[in-house]
Design a protein around this motif. Structure first.
Motif, PDB file in Angstrom:
ATOM      1  N   GLY A  73       0.792  -1.271  -0.041  1.00  0.00           N
ATOM      2  CA  GLY A  73      -0.098   0.220   0.019  1.00  0.00           C
ATOM      3  C   GLY A  73       0.844   1.405  -0.103  1.00  0.00           C
ATOM      4  N   ASP A  74       2.057   1.151   0.257  1.00  0.00           N
ATOM      5  CA  ASP A  74       2.883   2.346   0.306  1.00  0.00           C
ATOM      6  C   ASP A  74       4.384   1.926  -0.069  1.00  0.00           C
ATOM      7  N   VAL A  75       4.570   1.904  -1.313  1.00  0.00           N
ATOM      8  CA  VAL A  75       6.038   1.535  -1.499  1.00  0.00           C
ATOM      9  C   VAL A  75       7.301   2.738  -1.813  1.00  0.00           C
ATOM     10  N   SER A  76       6.796   3.905  -1.182  1.00  0.00           N
ATOM     11  CA  SER A  76       7.834   5.068  -1.516  1.00  0.00           C
ATOM     12  C   SER A  76       9.036   5.013  -0.627  1.00  0.00           C
ATOM     13  N   PRO A  77      10.189   5.268  -1.082  1.00  0.00           N
ATOM     14  CA  PRO A  77      11.416   5.236  -0.543  1.00  0.00           C
ATOM     15  C   PRO A  77      11.226   6.118   0.652  1.00  0.00           C
ATOM     16  N   GLU A  78      10.518   7.275   0.526  1.00  0.00           N
ATOM     17  CA  GLU A  78      10.231   8.369   1.648  1.00  0.00           C
ATOM     18  C   GLU A  78       9.802   7.468   2.805  1.00  0.00           C
ATOM     19  N   ARG A  79       8.900   6.661   2.825  1.00  0.00           N
ATOM     20  CA  ARG A  79       8.321   5.866   3.774  1.00  0.00           C
ATOM     21  C   ARG A  79       9.484   5.178   4.600  1.00  0.00           C
ATOM     22  N   ALA A 122      11.637   7.501   6.401  1.00  0.00           N
ATOM     23  CA  ALA A 122      10.808   7.764   7.954  1.00  0.00           C
ATOM     24  C   ALA A 122      11.041   6.911   8.931  1.00  0.00           C
ATOM     25  N   PHE A 123      10.921   5.637   8.556  1.00  0.00           N
ATOM     26  CA  PHE A 123      11.251   4.507   9.477  1.00  0.00           C
ATOM     27  C   PHE A 123      12.721   4.247   9.940  1.00  0.00           C
ATOM     28  N   GLU A 124      13.465   4.854   9.045  1.00  0.00           N
ATOM     29  CA  GLU A 124      14.805   4.913   9.557  1.00  0.00           C
ATOM     30  C   GLU A 124      15.228   5.773  10.629  1.00  0.00           C
ATOM     31  N   ARG A 125      14.526   6.889  10.338  1.00  0.00           N
ATOM     32  CA  ARG A 125      14.643   7.991  11.303  1.00  0.00           C
ATOM     33  C   ARG A 125      14.252   7.845  12.496  1.00  0.00           C
ATOM     34  N   ARG A 126      13.026   7.031  12.449  1.00  0.00           N
ATOM     35  CA  ARG A 126      12.421   6.610  13.907  1.00  0.00           C
ATOM     36  C   ARG A 126      13.232   5.649  14.466  1.00  0.00           C
ATOM     37  N   LEU A 127      13.678   4.783  13.768  1.00  0.00           N
ATOM     38  CA  LEU A 127      14.744   3.705  14.481  1.00  0.00           C
ATOM     39  C   LEU A 127      16.032   4.628  15.088  1.00  0.00           C
ATOM     40  N   ASP A 128      16.492   5.690  14.297  1.00  0.00           N
ATOM     41  CA  ASP A 128      17.686   6.310  14.640  1.00  0.00           C
ATOM     42  C   ASP A 128      17.189   7.078  16.042  1.00  0.00           C
ATOM     43  N   GLY A 129      16.071   7.741  16.132  1.00  0.00           N
ATOM     44  CA  GLY A 129      15.495   8.281  17.389  1.00  0.00           C
ATOM     45  C   GLY A 129      15.511   7.171  18.689  1.00  0.00           C
ATOM     46  N   ARG A 141      13.827  -1.594   4.150  1.00  0.00           N
ATOM     47  CA  ARG A 141      13.472  -1.829   2.857  1.00  0.00           C
ATOM     48  C   ARG A 141      12.098  -2.363   2.765  1.00  0.00           C
ATOM     49  N   ASN A 142      10.962  -1.891   2.052  1.00  0.00           N
ATOM     50  CA  ASN A 142       9.811  -2.502   1.935  1.00  0.00           C
ATOM     51  C   ASN A 142      10.083  -3.285   0.638  1.00  0.00           C
ATOM     52  N   GLN A 143       9.818  -4.723   0.880  1.00  0.00           N
ATOM     53  CA  GLN A 143       9.999  -5.880  -0.163  1.00  0.00           C
ATOM     54  C   GLN A 143       9.110  -5.729  -1.192  1.00  0.00           C
TER      55      GLN A 143
END
Length: 183
Positions: A67-73, A76-83, A93-95
């Motif tokens: 439903g959301d294959v954008s690299p931006e998503r 965003a998950f990487e930034r949350r994990l870095d937080g 990576r969305n498979q």
């Protein structure tokens, strides 16, 4: 003990790995796991008597969301994990979109995407469930990993030069001298 249980036990004994799994679980990703070197390196370090295990070059977080294959998503998950755990080499990576650059049919789920990796020992992941149990995702099996064998997948055999170059670049023969590399 089953092979999956043996892998789960090795990962569960590593407090750093469990902490990283907890952070990813916080994201609530669909059909997720941490795979590749996160599992392979820890298991091979364990089987070679290397304690504590060496830190992975990156932490490959896989999930499947058509439903959301954008690299931006993913970013965003990487930034949350870095937080949650700053300074770690997160790669989310969305498979559901990984088939495009490999020019293969769309993947059905995360496990299916792993069958298109180059070597069997990399196509293994773990997920920390809500009850803190570990689920091992191993669409190509676990025998090669646990028996210190490395071989190309069916997909990897079609890209043998990439497989050979990867094994060489990653220095696996040097890092884990007991591993048997099989054609």
């Amino acid at each position: 003990m089953s092979p999956s249980s043996a892998i789960a036990d090795i990962i569960a004994q590593d407090p750093v790995a469990v902490k990283q799994l907890r952070a990813v679980r916080e994201l609530g990703l669909p059909d997720w796991c941490i795979a590749a070197g996160f599992v392979r390196n820890r298991v091979w370090d364990h089987l070679h008597g290397i304690f504590p295990p060496r830190a992975p070059v990156d932490i490959d977080v896989l999930y499947f969301d058509a439903g959301d294959v954008s690299p931006e998503r993913e970013a965003a998950f990487e930034r949350r994990l870095d937080g949650l755990l700053p300074g770690l080499p997160w790669q989310v990576r969305n498979q559901a979109r990984m088939h495009v650059w490999k020019n293969v049919p769309p993947h059905r789920d995360t496990a299916d995407s792993m069958t298109y990796w180059l070597e069997t020992v990399t196509g293994i992941g773990v997920r920390l469930e809500a009850d803190d149990t570990l689920t091992v995702v191993a669409p190509l099996g676990t025998d090669d990993l646990l028996n210190l064998r490395c071989r190309p997948t069916a997909y990897g055999r079609t890209r043998r030069h990439e497989y050979d170059a990867r094994v060489e670049a990653k220095r696996w023969r040097e890092l884990w001298p007991r591993v048997n590399f099989i054609d």
